[in-house]
Design an enzyme around this catalytic site. Structure first.
Site, short mmCIF file in Angstrom:
data_model
loop_
_atom_site.label_atom_id
_atom_site.label_comp_id
_atom_site.label_asym_id
_atom_site.label_seq_id
_atom_site.Cartn_x
_atom_site.Cartn_y
_atom_site.Cartn_z
N ASP A 156 0.83 -1.19 0.00
CA ASP A 156 0.00 0.00 0.00
C ASP A 156 0.87 1.25 0.00
O ASP A 156 1.53 1.56 0.99
CB ASP A 156 -0.91 0.00 1.23
CG ASP A 156 -1.97 1.07 1.17
OD1 ASP A 156 -1.96 1.86 0.21
OD2 ASP A 156 -2.81 1.12 2.08
N ASP A 353 -2.33 5.56 -5.99
CA ASP A 353 -2.39 4.79 -4.74
C ASP A 353 -2.57 3.31 -5.05
O ASP A 353 -3.61 2.89 -5.56
CB ASP A 353 -3.53 5.30 -3.87
CG ASP A 353 -3.62 4.55 -2.54
OD1 ASP A 353 -2.66 3.86 -2.18
OD2 ASP A 353 -4.66 4.67 -1.87
#
Length: 678
Positions: A156, A353
């Site tokens: 992430d 992201d």
């Protein structure tokens, strides 16, 4: 290193969540709404400045959620409360930053000194697992402690903390691997309370952390440091890194199968920042997500030679703590969308992201995009997988993904520095699992929020390099399931992949993206009874393989159906799971992990009814190869024997004919005449 950090910024917006049959994940603004509102989600980052939808198409779960990311805020002595007249309150919890934590000069100094050293930059080549369609995230494997313990962590780029469950955690869910036991690691050190802590557990006198997400999912635990290894194919040796050992989870963090999160964002607790601060690697890493038809992929920690075709565009790291891009224009089928470039430049700009599944445009840009697609796509519109949400879906494109470009236009992203990244249909579409041959738009409206978010779908089958040294992000279209071969072909000097000294650990399951040969292999053969109808199973074989591979945490290519038997109208299926490793010990360890998963309750889906594992065997490839060789030897011996016998018979016949064929035989009359003469 100072570890003061914000705990969270959380809340919800008033926009209804979108539901689909595998769950919906929605990132919203950080303004709160009434406590009576309900939402469930899996957090993928730590700040709630964007509105976004995440969905996975699973037959087992349906949920709607809102989630958020930690917002890096100025240090405050007490929590601040921001009020918006329409949206409500935003809670900003304390943050203290160590001076120079985000110094780009420091990164460049580190890189410069490394270039003066002998040898190539250290890096780690790692496999990625899972996929966007069924899970909504990708995981990689890290090994923590002494002896090392393996963990599956979600990669992430929007998160700055790495955490795994503690083995003693009584408020943690059932995850893929057993929890971490600090007492069982000879190298674990708790982070003692002191000036570097923003929060302290007074009973243990140990620093603690708390991550609170928009739907009120939480992760909290204790901070400590230990040796972290990155796998066998790594010149990046085990490093002592700070991570969180969870003592409590709630919400979707509690429910997820992955063990935890690997924070790749920009902050003092980020794995990247820690490795850079320790001069262990250059401030660069790369991710490569598998395409629409396959999961997995590859990840590289550290610098690698960039392919000549890689397109780099600037990322203004000073603008925010996120990996943002200067998107100015979206071009569909050669025609720019009729929106001003400022539309994509609000808030933190356009943010890339890896922890978000899909892409989200400001509403004006989204409407212009759908209008442009309707002009280029001549297929029939069809309702989406969720009747409560107006998905943009088309039917009739067929199942051959290589021909999607015949029906859907190329989409280009043009950035402020003039660089252009082209998106194939798989970079903005997802499969409509309810209507075969249909596809839905994977870019959604961000509602009233003006932020732009590019999630994992945009970079499928694309190597993305986060070059923090030069403040740029690179994009290179490639086959991520065969990344290493692609890199070797594209670069003049392919990165070295020499194993580091010490225990060798490779991620569970083989992956073609991982360099180096697997020296031993084998199979786990399983016989399973299913209560589903025998006549229906033929159409469910592909789904069965998908479910088994997901539950056993292996790639789909490793699972194959060997035999299907009609058992009283139901099904007894024999399937094989191929495994490979660098030595027999690791091969046995992987086999035992698969058996351990078989002994757990498998979630195969209602369509297969009840199941029962009837029998399983572990067979090393050497044993199987020996059997095959034995069969070949036996067949060979029989063949040789038949040849010898045939040759002998033939020779005998030939000899006999030659011996007697030249003699003159007399007729009866000649014999009588000869007798009379005598």
């Amino acid at each position: 290193m100072n570890f003061h950090e914000s705990e969270t910024a959380f809340g919800w917006s008033n926009k209804p969540a979108k539901k689909v049959n595998r769950g919906t994940y929605q990132l919203q603004t950080f303004y709160s709404r009434p406590a009576s509102s309900k939402a469930f989600c899996r957090p993928r980052a730590e700040n709630a400045f964007l509105s976004a939808k995440r969905e996975t198409l699973s037959s087992r779960a349906t949920s709607a959620c809102y989630w958020g990311i930690t917002l890096l805020l100025a240090a405050q002595s007490v929590p601040n409360v921001l009020h918006h007249p329409d949206l409500g309150y935003a809670f900003l919890l304390p943050l203290s930053r160590h001076p120079g934590n985000d110094s780009f000069a420091r990164y460049k100094d580190i890189t410069r000194s490394r270039h003066l050293a002998d040898g190539p930059d250290p890096n780690a080549k790692m496999s990625l697992y899972d996929d966007l369609l069924t899970k909504g995230y990708y995981t990689t494997r890290l090994w923590i402690g002494s002896p090392p313990r393996e963990f599956a962590l979600i990669v992430d780029t929007g998160s700055t903390v790495t955490y795994v469950p503690c083995s003693s955690c009584t408020q943690c869910g059932t995850h893929q691997d057993p929890g971490f036991n600090p007492e069982a690691s000879s190298t674990y050190k708790p982070m003692e309370c002191g000036p570097s802590c923003s929060s302290c557990d007074s009973d243990r006198h140990q620093c603690k952390y708390l991550r609170r997400y928009a739907e009120m999912s939480t992760s909290e635990g204790l901070l400590g440091d230990d040796l972290v290894s990155f796998g066998n194919f790594s010149t990046l040796g085990p490093e002592r890194l700070v991570f969180g050992c969870e003592t409590a989870e709630s919400g979707d963090i509690y429910e997820q199968k992955a063990d935890g999160i690997m924070g790749l964002g920009r902050g003092p607790l980020s794995v990247v920042d820690q490795l850079v601060n320790r001069n262990a690697m250059t401030a660069s890493f790369s991710l490569c997500y598998g395409g629409m038809s396959e999961g997995g992929g590859a990840m590289i920690m550290g610098a690698i030679p960039s392919p000549p075709q890689m397109v780099f565009t600037a990322s203004n790291f000073r603008r925010s703590a996120y990996y943002n891009l200067g998107l100015q224009q979206v071009i569909v089928g050669g025609t720019p969308l009729p929106v001003d470039q400022s539309v994509f430049d609000s808030n933190f700009g356009t943010v890339l992201d890896s922890g978000t599944t899909y892409a989200y445009f400001p509403d004006r840009a989204f409407k212009a995009l759908t209008a442009a697609l309707s002009q280029h796509v001549k297929l029939h519109r069809v309702a989406g997988p969720d009747s409560h949400y107006p998905d943009v879906c088309y039917e009739g494109a067929g199942s051959d993904l290589s021909k999607l470009a015949d029906h859907f236009p190329e989409v280009q992203l043009k950035f402020g520095d003039g660089k252009i990244v082209s998106l194939a249909p798989e970079n903005y579409l997802f499969k409509h699992l309810r209507v075969p041959g249909s596809y839905c738009l994977g870019i959604f409206s961000n509602g009233k929020n003006s932020a732009t978010l590019l999630g994992g779908i945009v970079v499928r089958n694309m190597l993305v390099t986060y070059d923090r040294v030069n403040q740029q992000i690179g994009f290179w279209r490639t086959n991520c399931s065969d990344l290493w071969n692609s890199l070797q072909a594209a670069t003049a000097t392919p990165p070295a992949a020499a194993p580091v000294a010490g225990p060798a650990f490779v991620p569970q399951g083989s992956s073609p993206s991982l360099p180096g040969p697997m020296t031993v292999s084998g199979t786990v053969d399983v016989v399973m009874y299913l209560s589903t109808k025998f006549n229906d199973f033929d159409s469910l074989k592909s789904m069965f393989v998908d479910s088994i591979s997901e539950e056993l945490h292996v790639n789909k290519s490793q699972v194959s159906i060997v035999k299907i038997v009609n058992t009283g109208g139901n099904v007894t299926v024999t399937f094989s799971v191929q495994i490979a490793a660098t030595d027999k010990h690791l091969l046995n360890d992987r086999a035992q992990r698969i058996i351990a998963q078989l002994n757990k309750e498998l979630r195969l889906g209602n369509v297969f009814g009840e199941y029962q594992v009837m029998h399983w065997t572990i067979e090393p490839e050497s044993t199987r190869s020996h059997k095959v060789k034995s069969i070949f030897v036996l067949v060979g011996l029989i063949a040789i024997g038949l040849i010898v016998i045939s040759t002998a018979i033939g020779f005998t016949v030939w000899w006999y004919n030659r011996r007697y064929s030249d003699q003159n035989y007399m007729t009866i009359q000649q014999s009588v005449e000869m007798s009379d003469q005598l």
